[in-house]
Design a protein around this motif. Structure first.
Motif, short mmCIF file in Angstrom:
data_model
loop_
_atom_site.label_atom_id
_atom_site.label_comp_id
_atom_site.label_asym_id
_atom_site.label_seq_id
_atom_site.Cartn_x
_atom_site.Cartn_y
_atom_site.Cartn_z
N THR A 5 0.83 -1.19 0.00
CA THR A 5 0.00 0.00 0.00
C THR A 5 0.86 1.23 0.00
N ARG A 178 -7.97 -2.02 2.72
CA ARG A 178 -7.42 -3.35 2.95
C ARG A 178 -8.45 -4.43 2.58
N THR A 187 -4.76 -4.92 -1.04
CA THR A 187 -5.86 -3.96 -1.06
C THR A 187 -6.81 -4.24 -2.20
#
Length: 279
Positions: A5, A178, A187
């Motif tokens: 992420t 998430r 994700t």
């Protein structure tokens, strides 16, 4: 492969925590090895496959050993080679028969090796390893068996790699939501990137290499995106249960071979099935 992420701390020259130059170099070498073997003598690819999956099997066996779970390497590796040979020269029935016989051998092997304590635990882990990744990987031999098997294997590998790359890029650039606690770095944005990359690559390669329809390739790619993600999550569950970060370190920037094989082996069966139905 787990996408990162946005905002992940840097390491190894990358804000994603990966050594990207090393990862790219390893990917290029592996790609050249696969393409070189597929488009020279197809059977050479089987040797590459057995070698790669064999290392993955050993990584998995070593990981199980950290929890005192005993999986015998020799019969599992022998069964891996036998299943590849059976699938390529005999077909699906030979693969199934070899798997069943090998599972029986493992149950008997454990019976005479370490006594009764832990028999169910060790035997279950042994058959699990025989199935994942050994038996699942043999579907690559079934793909290869067709006259245009080299093209089929390339398509299967390409869509799975596209899932990793698309998910990685989208996760880094846009990842905010998430997907699951099993793998916190995965994700929904990354999954969307995987899906788009897989369908695009699948549609293109099926038309170019197999003369099929775009929708057929897109379907193969879309299913690959879903099952590659499932493969990643299965391996994450294994690592979390065993309390380890990676199953190996043999590939710089990637981890172990099982860290690369996880999404490939779960994608193989539906990829083989759809290409068999379509072509």
């Amino acid at each position: 492969m787990e996408e990162r992420t946005a905002g992940t701390s840097s390491s190894g020259g990358s804000r994603t925590g990966r050594n990207l130059p090393a990862a790219i170099a390893v990917g290029v070498v592996l790609g050249a090895l696969v393409i070189g073997s597929l488009y020279t003598i197809k059977e050479l690819f089987l040797l590459v496959l057995v070698g790669a999956v064999g290392v993955g099997v050993l990584e998995l066996i070593k990981a199980f050993a950290t929890r005192d779970i005993k999986v015998p390497a020799v019969p599992v590796l022998g069964a891996l080679a036998a299943m590849q040979v059976g699938a390529y020269w005999g077909g699906p029935m030979w693969l199934l028969a070899t798997f069943a016989l090998s599972a029986l051998v493992l149950l008997v092997w454990r019976m005479f090796s370490d006594g009764t304590d832990g028999y169910v635990r060790d035997a279950s882990a042994s058959v699990f390893t025989l199935f994942y990744p050994a038996m699942l990987s043999a579907f690559a031999a079934l793909l290869l068996k067709a006259d245009d098997g080299d093209h089929r294997v390339v398509i299967f590998i390409a869509v799975t790699v596209a899932s990793d790359i698309g998910g990685y890029i989208a996760g880094v650039l846009f990842g905010r939501h998430r997907m699951t606690a099993i793998s916190p770095k995965k994700t929904w944005e990354g999954f969307a990137g995987s899906f788009l990359a897989c369908t695009a690559v699948g549609g293109w390669l099926v038309v170019w290499l197999l003369g099929g329809e775009i929708w057929q390739g897109a379907l193969i790619g879309g299913l690959a995106a879903l099952l590659a993600t499932v493969g990643d999550l299965i391996e994450s569950m294994i690592k979390r249960d065993l309390g380890i970060k990676d199953l190996g370190t043999i590939l710089p920037g990637h981890g172990g071979l099982m860290d690369r094989l996880d999404s490939l082996v779960t994608t193989l069966v539906p990829a083989w099935l759809l290409m068999t139905l379509f072509f």
